[in-house]
Every structure is written in C-alpha cells, then in structure tokens.
Design an enzyme around this catalytic site. Structure first.
Site, PDB file in Angstrom:
ATOM      1  N   ASP A  34       0.821  -1.217   0.000  1.00 26.46           N
ATOM      2  CA  ASP A  34       0.000   0.000   0.000  1.00 26.46           C
ATOM      3  C   ASP A  34       0.854   1.266   0.000  1.00 26.46           C
ATOM      4  OD1 ASP A  34       1.039  -0.127   2.514  1.00 26.46           O
ATOM      5  OD2 ASP A  34      -0.861   0.129   3.572  1.00 26.46           O
ATOM      6  N   GLU A  36       3.214   2.106   2.037  1.00 28.97           N
ATOM      7  CA  GLU A  36       3.693   2.497   3.362  1.00 28.97           C
ATOM      8  C   GLU A  36       5.207   2.314   3.406  1.00 28.97           C
ATOM      9  OE1 GLU A  36       2.833   0.519   7.522  1.00 28.97           O
ATOM     10  OE2 GLU A  36       0.982   1.370   6.702  1.00 28.97           O
ATOM     11  N   ARG A  93       7.644  27.887   1.519  1.00 23.37           N
ATOM     12  CA  ARG A  93       6.964  29.051   0.941  1.00 23.37           C
ATOM     13  C   ARG A  93       5.704  29.426   1.721  1.00 23.37           C
ATOM     14  NH1 ARG A  93       7.164  27.037  -5.257  1.00 23.37           N
ATOM     15  NH2 ARG A  93       7.246  25.030  -4.169  1.00 23.37           N
ATOM     16  N   ASP A 167      12.017  40.220  -7.511  1.00 24.90           N
ATOM     17  CA  ASP A 167      10.894  40.827  -6.790  1.00 24.90           C
ATOM     18  C   ASP A 167      11.431  41.596  -5.588  1.00 24.90           C
ATOM     19  OD1 ASP A 167      11.394  38.899  -4.771  1.00 24.90           O
ATOM     20  OD2 ASP A 167      10.017  37.498  -5.728  1.00 24.90           O
ATOM     21  N   LYS A 190       7.243  43.200  -9.297  1.00 25.60           N
ATOM     22  CA  LYS A 190       6.401  42.105  -9.786  1.00 25.60           C
ATOM     23  C   LYS A 190       5.029  42.166  -9.147  1.00 25.60           C
ATOM     24  CE  LYS A 190       6.857  38.044  -7.961  1.00 25.60           C
ATOM     25  NZ  LYS A 190       7.422  36.756  -7.526  1.00 25.60           N
ATOM     26  N   ARG A 192       1.737  39.753  -8.830  1.00 21.21           N
ATOM     27  CA  ARG A 192       1.226  38.401  -9.065  1.00 21.21           C
ATOM     28  C   ARG A 192      -0.305  38.431  -9.006  1.00 21.21           C
ATOM     29  NH1 ARG A 192       3.820  33.531  -8.689  1.00 21.21           N
ATOM     30  NH2 ARG A 192       5.601  34.452  -7.625  1.00 21.21           N
ATOM     31  N   ASP A 216      17.784  34.381  -7.001  1.00 25.94           N
ATOM     32  CA  ASP A 216      16.622  34.006  -6.190  1.00 25.94           C
ATOM     33  C   ASP A 216      16.908  32.677  -5.525  1.00 25.94           C
ATOM     34  OD1 ASP A 216      14.156  34.313  -5.028  1.00 25.94           O
ATOM     35  OD2 ASP A 216      13.043  34.493  -6.908  1.00 25.94           O
ATOM     36  N   SER A 221       7.794  27.457 -11.496  1.00 26.25           N
ATOM     37  CA  SER A 221       7.215  27.457 -12.847  1.00 26.25           C
ATOM     38  C   SER A 221       8.121  28.154 -13.851  1.00 26.25           C
ATOM     39  CB  SER A 221       5.849  28.147 -12.824  1.00 26.25           C
ATOM     40  OG  SER A 221       5.997  29.522 -12.522  1.00 26.25           O
TER      41      SER A 221
END
Length: 310
Positions: A34, A36, A93, A167, A190, A192, A216, A221
């Site tokens: 399963d 685990e 984040r 940013d 920036k 968003r 950064d 993405s």
C-alpha cells in the site's frame, strides 16, 4: 560519524560521502504493497553522530515522510546526536498566513522534524530566514552564494555586471551577492495576479548596457524569471543570466526556460536534476556537495560553520 542517505537525492548524498571520504551507512527503504514506508538501518549507530541527508523535494510528501521515519529509526537505535541535513526545505513558501484560515506549513514541518528525533537541522538558502526561529533546536542555514560567486567570477569577471532581484522580497539576497562581486543592484517590481503566474510591471534601476544576473532561492514554474528577463532586455540590458539555488522546475518550466530570452539558468543540485534539466542547453547545475560536506565536518568537530560564509 555516520552519513545516512534518503532516496530524495541519492547522487548528492554520494557526492557528499565522497568529499568526506566516508562511506554511506548501510540501510534500506522499502515500500509495503500500500506504499507504506519501511526503513531499516543496517549498521550500529549507538552513540554515533549521525547526519541524515534528505531533501523535501518532489514527491514532497513521500520524501518528508521518509525523513521523519529515518529520524525515528535512528533515535530508537540510540544515536548520540542526529542532524537532519535538508538541502531543500519543502513547504518553506508557506511561512506565514497570507489570508484567513490558511496554514503555516513551514512551522508544521519544523514541529514534525523535531518530534521525530532530530537534535539539529542543517539546510540551504531557506525561503525565509525567520524559519530558523520555527525550530527549538540548533538550525544552520547555509548559503549557496560562495559557490555561485566563484562561478560568476570565473565566467563574467569585469563584464559590466548588475545583480537583479526578481521581486521586492529578494532585495536582501541580491544585495548580499552584489556586495560579494562588487556590482550594483536593480529590482523588478512584480505583481502576481494568481498563484503560479506573475507579471513584471517595471524595472527599478538603470540596466542599460549591463549584463544582468537574476538571483533568487527557488525557481518553480519559471514564469517570474522569464518575465523579468524580458523586462530587463526591453530596458536595455545586454544579456540576462539567472542564478537560483533550488531548481524545483515543475510542470513545463524547463520548456519555458529553454524558449525564453535567458542566456543561462544556473541551479544547484540541492534537488536532484531531472533528465529534462540535464538535457536543456541553457540550464547548468552547480554542485553544493563540497559546501555541505565541509559544513557537516565542521559540525562534527564542533567548529564554526558561519566562517564558511562571513
């Protein structure tokens, strides 16, 4: 001293092991039907100083759970001290409540790691420095900057450089790198509109005729970097390179970077690079194994780790 490797980034663990000239501790991580997770440490670790190397990268939940089970196994095996070496600290984040009824998962993960048995934590370029305060155990936040500075100086020294933060939140990081390479800084403003999408509105600073280095901690993405590169070139930059510590690069990020106007994207191997990343012509990978290996050695010897960076 013992080095235990999880499965999230085996090549990095092996490189750290080679740097330290210390073989990885024998063990196995298996799955039941399963899915685990079952862990078995196949060497005696009683009274040992043990370092567990495991990034919380994709699949984040599986790798986090594997880390917690490794820590529990070592604690129950009577290791003297257990250090969780987490090159990429997942869930970082979400370090505050951006709105009502939202979690602070960076703190939740810190609680889990402590309760699982870690005596100290070592990580790399935390998304937010205050996450160190989420732990009640010693926490070393290492910086990839020395590795990046060495690469920048070898390739671009004396080439009219400017460090750019993609940013406003990354200004401190950009200023620190700019100080090391003696370059001015600029900022991309920036906005968003929704998660995973970004739009660069304007550039703060004169980038005309400059070779810009975007800096950064995480590239996911790739949208922020691509938009920032286009904005900088429109404002007169000669070329744009990016130096990012953690190459998450999810979804179509690699294709997006390849099709962009970025001359190069440089990431570290804190997250194991995928085949697509290794095949991309404008993405390079720097190894942080010597840096983490040296930090582990100094920790084991009770020597200063901060002197690696300051």
């Amino acid at each position: 001293m013992k080095i235990v490797a999880g499965n999230s980034n085996r090549p990095l663990a092996e490189a750290i092991s080679a740097h330290l000239k210390l073989p990885l501790t024998k063990g196995q991580v298996k799955r039941f039907a399963d899915m685990e997770i079952f862990v078995e440490i196949q060497e005696n670790v009683r009274g040992q100083d043990v370092f567990v190397i495991q990034s919380n990268s994709f699949p984040a939940n599986d790798n986090l759970m594997e880390l917690l089970i490794l820590l529990d196994a070592l604690k129950r095996a009577s290791a003297a001290r257990i250090t969780a070496v987490i090159p990429y600290y997942g869930y970082a984040r979400q370090d505050r409540k951006p709105g009502p009824r939202t979690p602070i998962t960076a703190k939740l993960v810190a609680n889990l790691i402590e309760r699982a048995g870690a005596d100290r934590v070592m990580t790399l370029d935390l998304h937010a420095g205050q996450i160190q305060g989420f732990f009640d155990i010693p926490t070393d936040n290492l910086f990839a900057a020395p590795v990046m500075v060495r690469d920048i100086q070898e390739r671009y020294k004396g080439k009219n450089l400017m460090v750019v933060s993609p940013d406003v939140g990354g200004v401190v990081r950009a200023r620190a790198l700019a100080k090391r390479i003696e370059a001015p800084i600029a900022i991309c403003d920036k906005r968003r509109e929704r998660p995973g999408e970004s739009e660069v509105m304007n550039v703060i600073g004169d980038v005309k005729g400059m070779r810009c280095i975007l800096i950064d901690d995480i590239v996911d993405s790739g949208g922020t970097l691509v938009n920032a590169a286009e904005a900088l070139l429109k404002n007169g930059a000669v070329e744009v390179m990016a130096y990012i510590t953690h190459g998450v690069l999810s979804g179509g990020a690699v294709s997006r970077i390849q099709a962009s106007k970025l001359k190069s994207l440089v990431i570290t191997d804190s997250i194991q690079p995928t085949a697509a990343v290794l095949a991309a012509k404008n993405i390079r990978v720097l190894s942080i194994a010597p840096l983490i290996g040296e930090a582990i050695l100094r920790t084991a010897r009770e020597e200063s780790v901060s002197s690696l960076f300051y």
